[in-house]
Motif scaffolding. Sequence first.
Motif, PDB file in Angstrom:
ATOM      1  N   ILE A 263       0.953  -1.258  -0.014  1.00 35.88           N
ATOM      2  CA  ILE A 263       0.058  -0.024  -0.161  1.00 35.88           C
ATOM      3  C   ILE A 263       0.715   1.133   0.040  1.00 35.88           C
ATOM      4  O   ILE A 263       0.475   2.120  -1.003  1.00 35.88           O
ATOM      5  CB  ILE A 263      -0.908  -0.054   1.198  1.00 35.88           C
ATOM      6  N   PRO A 264       1.827   1.472   0.910  1.00 38.01           N
ATOM      7  CA  PRO A 264       2.675   2.685   1.083  1.00 38.01           C
ATOM      8  C   PRO A 264       3.573   2.687  -0.496  1.00 38.01           C
ATOM      9  O   PRO A 264       3.692   3.839  -0.917  1.00 38.01           O
ATOM     10  CB  PRO A 264       3.308   2.520   2.281  1.00 38.01           C
ATOM     11  N   VAL A 265       3.890   1.920  -0.733  1.00 32.60           N
ATOM     12  CA  VAL A 265       4.641   1.886  -2.064  1.00 32.60           C
ATOM     13  C   VAL A 265       3.844   2.328  -3.145  1.00 32.60           C
ATOM     14  O   VAL A 265       4.226   3.169  -4.199  1.00 32.60           O
ATOM     15  CB  VAL A 265       5.536   0.535  -2.430  1.00 32.60           C
ATOM     16  N   LEU A 266       2.544   1.656  -3.309  1.00 32.54           N
ATOM     17  CA  LEU A 266       1.845   2.095  -4.654  1.00 32.54           C
ATOM     18  C   LEU A 266       1.336   3.575  -4.355  1.00 32.54           C
ATOM     19  O   LEU A 266       0.924   4.399  -5.341  1.00 32.54           O
ATOM     20  CB  LEU A 266       0.600   1.164  -4.490  1.00 32.54           C
ATOM     21  N   GLU A 267       1.217   3.956  -2.955  1.00 36.72           N
ATOM     22  CA  GLU A 267       0.887   5.409  -2.755  1.00 36.72           C
ATOM     23  C   GLU A 267       1.729   6.354  -3.349  1.00 36.72           C
ATOM     24  O   GLU A 267       1.755   7.524  -3.741  1.00 36.72           O
ATOM     25  CB  GLU A 267       0.366   5.550  -1.467  1.00 36.72           C
TER      26      GLU A 267
END
Length: 641
Positions: A263-267
């Motif tokens: 999730i944080p990488v995609l964000e």
Amino acid sequence: MTSRPDTPLLDTVDTPTDLRKLKPEQLRQLSDELRNEMISAVGSTGGHLGSGLGVVELTVAIHYVFNTPEDRLIWDVGHQCYPHKILTGRRDRIRTLRQGGGLSGFTKRSESEFDPFGAAHSSTSISAGLGFAVANKLNDKPGRGIAVIGDGAMSAGMAYEAMNNAEQAGNRLVVILNDNDMSIAPPVGGLSGYLARLISSSEYLGLRSLASKMTAKLSRRVHKSLGTVESHTRGMVTGGTLFEELGFYYVGPIDGHNLEHLIPVLENVRDAEEGPILIHVRTVKGKGYAPAENSADKYHGVAKFDVVSGKQDKGPGGGPPNYQNVFGETLAKLAETDPKICAITAAMPSGTGVDKFAQAHPDRAFDVGIAEQHGVTFAAGLAAQGMRPFAAIYSTFLQRAYDQIVHDVAIQNLPVRFAIDRAGLVGADGATHAGSFDVTYLATLPNFVVMAAADEAELAHMTYTAAEYDDGPIAFRYPRGVGTGVPIPEELEKLEIGKGRVLREGNKVALLSLGTRLAESLKAADELEAKGLSTTVADLRFAKPLDTVLIERLMRTHEAVITIEEAAIGGLGAHVLTFASDNGLTDAGLKIRTMRLPDMFQDQDAPHKQYDQAGLNAPDIVETVLKALRHNSAGIEEARA
């Protein structure tokens, strides 16, 4: 076959808009329920299992972070898209997968706005994603192109051609490399997940951008050196040097099942100003279902199965062998006495029977990956050096190498042998995998010999014939599935090139069959005889060269001639009509009709229903004959006399 699982959280999600209302800490439960729902659905319908299980968390994360369908999500091949379909408004139909009138087993534009690009062949996603990204850029629209491509599909040159051209898309193109097999990077863990979050963060990207601007003011040599150091240092840590050289900002590898990493990488990637970006995720094929994890190959594509035991419903045992196994075993036996025989497959060793050959002759079996173009030209090189190569490729995939067939094989008249599997209709795999066009696209080429096997014994004879043929390229096609039960003789026959065979002799109607519809032609002949119409049935065996002696004899001695083939327009029928026209054989009122696959892409369905739709079963043959003969002024009764 399987009961439906309890899915209270998934029940609240019909579209990605619903998904985005969830809290991040709920996504683990949603993923577990989604995985269970997919296992239950595929247990009921059959289909592709392991690939979809491997991308459950990735599917959830992409739809959670990105604004689909405005952000265009493209699944390469598309066989892993079942979780995606469940989350995009199609859960109520997920148990119709691969059935007539049901959901396609692949992405399909006409099915949903969340399927912006149809796919079932590999390595197309980055090119399509680039098209979407550049179109949005030119039209000042915010949407991205997001391509999810498996590591196997990265063996095809088209993926790199697209990446080489991707810089103009900027940050609107995101490529997600789903690495589940090739191990092109070290195993991931907490450290690599931390590094991925770090190098995708706005702070890192901002520092990188600032450093680039500062070094740009230095000399060109210093600027280039500093850039090279930065790129290769990150490449040494993360394995991304190749992608950096192609112009992508590389992020990864990360654990594709760890939502706290994903999730944080995609964000970060979503909010990045730099691009294009490639995210490298590591996943496990069949994740979360022990039978599929432990035997990824057997659970890639499955029949209906029991969820608890994992046992697949493959029907009664015994029976005729599969056509691909007849080919593989025949070729392996021939190679025992012929050291020049070798076999090439493009990532489908078991599907083509080359695995049987490889077990016996490992040094002469070559799997080139999803690279049909290379495979054909590789075979041409082998043939030019005196070997006897067999390129065993599905009909639908051989289309990808047509230029190589023309330029590298046919023009040079090189004796490459093409074993064309899955020729004709293919049931549940539908239009994208149907082998409809190979007779047309091969028989039009000078120097080619094109055969079609009517049964497994004929396939064995044609394999031997091809092995012994050194005068130029030769192809033989055969269908998907099991044979007809005809015994395979110990002594194989070398067929005379361009000569057919007559199975029954009549004098009123001649049925000229090529390949798989021979059995239906014989059934039709029985019905026609019962109606008083004396019928000849010929298995032409060859679409090129035609058995012109046999065809002319039948045309001169019969009132109606019907060609029958499981192939598209432009094949056997077209060649027979051309021969008849060129030789004035239609001048005496001969009735010629061609029966072939319809001019349409047929959707998935049970095979017998597909043949009904195509009009290639025995009743259709009888009807075609009767309609042809009714054109006589005296009517059908005179035709029976």
